[in-house]
Scaffold this active site. Sequence first.
Site, PDB file in Angstrom:
ATOM      1  N   CYS A 104       0.863  -1.183   0.000  1.00 22.00           N
ATOM      2  CA  CYS A 104       0.000   0.000   0.000  1.00 22.00           C
ATOM      3  C   CYS A 104       0.899   1.232   0.000  1.00 22.00           C
ATOM      4  O   CYS A 104       2.125   1.134   0.120  1.00 22.00           O
ATOM      5  CB  CYS A 104      -0.902  -0.002   1.235  1.00 22.00           C
ATOM      6  SG  CYS A 104       0.020   0.087   2.797  1.00 22.00           S
ATOM      7  N   HIS A 157       4.151   1.787  11.649  1.00 21.57           N
ATOM      8  CA  HIS A 157       3.050   1.527  12.573  1.00 21.57           C
ATOM      9  C   HIS A 157       2.800   2.685  13.525  1.00 21.57           C
ATOM     10  O   HIS A 157       1.764   2.741  14.176  1.00 21.57           O
ATOM     11  CB  HIS A 157       3.344   0.264  13.394  1.00 21.57           C
ATOM     12  CG  HIS A 157       3.774  -0.891  12.556  1.00 21.57           C
ATOM     13  ND1 HIS A 157       5.101  -1.235  12.376  1.00 21.57           N
ATOM     14  CD2 HIS A 157       3.063  -1.769  11.822  1.00 21.57           C
ATOM     15  CE1 HIS A 157       5.183  -2.288  11.582  1.00 21.57           C
ATOM     16  NE2 HIS A 157       3.963  -2.628  11.227  1.00 21.57           N
ATOM     17  N   CYS A 183       2.704   5.736   8.862  1.00 17.95           N
ATOM     18  CA  CYS A 183       1.748   5.898   7.763  1.00 17.95           C
ATOM     19  C   CYS A 183       0.870   7.107   8.042  1.00 17.95           C
ATOM     20  O   CYS A 183       0.347   7.266   9.156  1.00 17.95           O
ATOM     21  CB  CYS A 183       0.890   4.638   7.642  1.00 17.95           C
ATOM     22  SG  CYS A 183      -0.469   4.817   6.454  1.00 17.95           S
ATOM     23  N   HIS A 230      -0.236  -4.873  19.511  1.00 22.67           N
ATOM     24  CA  HIS A 230       0.198  -4.516  18.159  1.00 22.67           C
ATOM     25  C   HIS A 230       0.880  -3.146  18.212  1.00 22.67           C
ATOM     26  O   HIS A 230       0.414  -2.241  18.912  1.00 22.67           O
ATOM     27  CB  HIS A 230      -1.002  -4.474  17.214  1.00 22.67           C
ATOM     28  CG  HIS A 230      -0.612  -4.330  15.776  1.00 22.67           C
ATOM     29  ND1 HIS A 230      -0.324  -3.105  15.200  1.00 22.67           N
ATOM     30  CD2 HIS A 230      -0.435  -5.259  14.793  1.00 22.67           C
ATOM     31  CE1 HIS A 230      -0.010  -3.296  13.931  1.00 22.67           C
ATOM     32  NE2 HIS A 230      -0.057  -4.590  13.670  1.00 22.67           N
ATOM     33  N   GLU A 269       0.882  -0.629  16.298  1.00 21.88           N
ATOM     34  CA  GLU A 269       0.015   0.516  15.987  1.00 21.88           C
ATOM     35  C   GLU A 269      -0.848   0.887  17.184  1.00 21.88           C
ATOM     36  O   GLU A 269      -1.046   2.075  17.478  1.00 21.88           O
ATOM     37  CB  GLU A 269      -0.879   0.212  14.777  1.00 21.88           C
ATOM     38  CG  GLU A 269      -1.744   1.397  14.389  1.00 21.88           C
ATOM     39  CD  GLU A 269      -2.690   1.109  13.234  1.00 21.88           C
ATOM     40  OE1 GLU A 269      -3.770   1.736  13.183  1.00 21.88           O
ATOM     41  OE2 GLU A 269      -2.360   0.254  12.390  1.00 21.88           O
ATOM     42  N   THR A 303      -6.015   0.680  12.040  1.00 17.99           N
ATOM     43  CA  THR A 303      -6.285   0.830  10.606  1.00 17.99           C
ATOM     44  C   THR A 303      -6.329  -0.488   9.851  1.00 17.99           C
ATOM     45  O   THR A 303      -6.749  -0.512   8.686  1.00 17.99           O
ATOM     46  CB  THR A 303      -5.211   1.718   9.943  1.00 17.99           C
ATOM     47  OG1 THR A 303      -3.929   1.078  10.051  1.00 17.99           O
ATOM     48  CG2 THR A 303      -5.156   3.097  10.573  1.00 17.99           C
ATOM     49  N   CYS A 320      -8.087   1.664   7.000  1.00 15.73           N
ATOM     50  CA  CYS A 320      -7.548   2.351   5.825  1.00 15.73           C
ATOM     51  C   CYS A 320      -8.069   1.744   4.521  1.00 15.73           C
ATOM     52  O   CYS A 320      -8.543   0.603   4.475  1.00 15.73           O
ATOM     53  CB  CYS A 320      -6.026   2.334   5.863  1.00 15.73           C
ATOM     54  SG  CYS A 320      -5.261   0.791   5.361  1.00 15.73           S
ATOM     55  N   ASN A 332      -2.848  -6.985   8.990  1.00 16.40           N
ATOM     56  CA  ASN A 332      -3.713  -6.981   7.799  1.00 16.40           C
ATOM     57  C   ASN A 332      -3.634  -8.305   7.046  1.00 16.40           C
ATOM     58  O   ASN A 332      -4.621  -8.746   6.446  1.00 16.40           O
ATOM     59  CB  ASN A 332      -3.389  -5.785   6.890  1.00 16.40           C
ATOM     60  CG  ASN A 332      -2.092  -5.928   6.145  1.00 16.40           C
ATOM     61  OD1 ASN A 332      -2.052  -6.519   5.065  1.00 16.40           O
ATOM     62  ND2 ASN A 332      -1.008  -5.402   6.695  1.00 16.40           N
ATOM     63  N   SER A 335       2.058  -5.351   3.429  1.00 13.61           N
ATOM     64  CA  SER A 335       3.500  -5.231   3.613  1.00 13.61           C
ATOM     65  C   SER A 335       4.287  -6.280   2.835  1.00 13.61           C
ATOM     66  O   SER A 335       5.497  -6.421   3.021  1.00 13.61           O
ATOM     67  CB  SER A 335       3.841  -5.320   5.110  1.00 13.61           C
ATOM     68  OG  SER A 335       3.238  -6.450   5.703  1.00 13.61           O
TER      69      SER A 335
END
Length: 332
Positions: A29, A92, A114, A142, A144, A183, A213, A243, A286
Amino acid sequence: MTQSDIQAVAPSVAKPGLNVLLAGPRGFCAGVDRAIKIVEEALKRYGAPVYVRHEIVHNRFVVESLERQGAIFVEELHEIPDDGQPVVFSAHGVPKSIPGEAERRQMFYLDATCPLVSKVHREAEHHHARGRHIFLIGHAGHPEVIGTMGQLPEGGVTLVEDEDEARTVQPPQGVPLAFITQTTLSVDDTAGIIAVLAERFPDMSTPAKEDICYATTNRQAAVKAIAPRADLMIVVGAPNSSNSVRLKEVATKAGCPKSIMVQRGRDLDLAILDGVATVGITAGASAPEVLVEEVLARLRERYSLATEEIVVAEERITFKLPGALAGAGAQA
């Protein structure tokens, strides 16, 4: 007759056919592409080493490629010597304490968070400034989630991981509420959690725009489109990539009988394809396309492939590099 003569006249054994449905979009992405370019451009401009706090993205192939170019990955800033070389924060995002520590040590740092994660950080600050207690829908531990919770003072955010927690969570009394999300979550699972919270707390403030996202949403939509047609779904990605794990789960829920994850083509055990007529392939945000090509090459060892790409969305989003790297190369 020599062995070569025998081989020349022996009929070739045709490989069995295999239908392959390629999910589109898949793989990198814009946020991942930008983060990797930040490390690469920093190496070009400042030379090795460039330090990176945490894996820049959750993919060992990418990390090892950057290591070969001179990147050094660390978990915490105390592992980095005071040598004046750049340090990059991963895609992240990080708690506010991390750039604070870097500034105290007079480190030169580049933030590869991001922009869509940064948007969630700003939302959290916005709600906190207005006196709201925040529910963060996400997965404990995580990076993030750690980074997002670290934008606010301790106690300002309550993590909600699933619908069961949404039914039982007890926020502070008499305080207005808001929610934000990680996200990279399952779109459908998150909708269920939000529905439970909204029923319990009807005055809860919602994000102006969905936090999950575009890339996560699009990749899950592509998997949903091909899962009912596939006997097996192969997700190219790392087990610590949120993801990617969600894509595997989405495939199963969308009707694919079996879903597996592989990091490299060499990891694919072809025996798992016994009895499979149609296989779906996708890749987490990723995972670079070269790894999808590895999986296809592995399948060609046994099968003659008939490939069809199922595209549910076109992605043209790009993100600029940080100002310190402006002019260092193509924008990501």
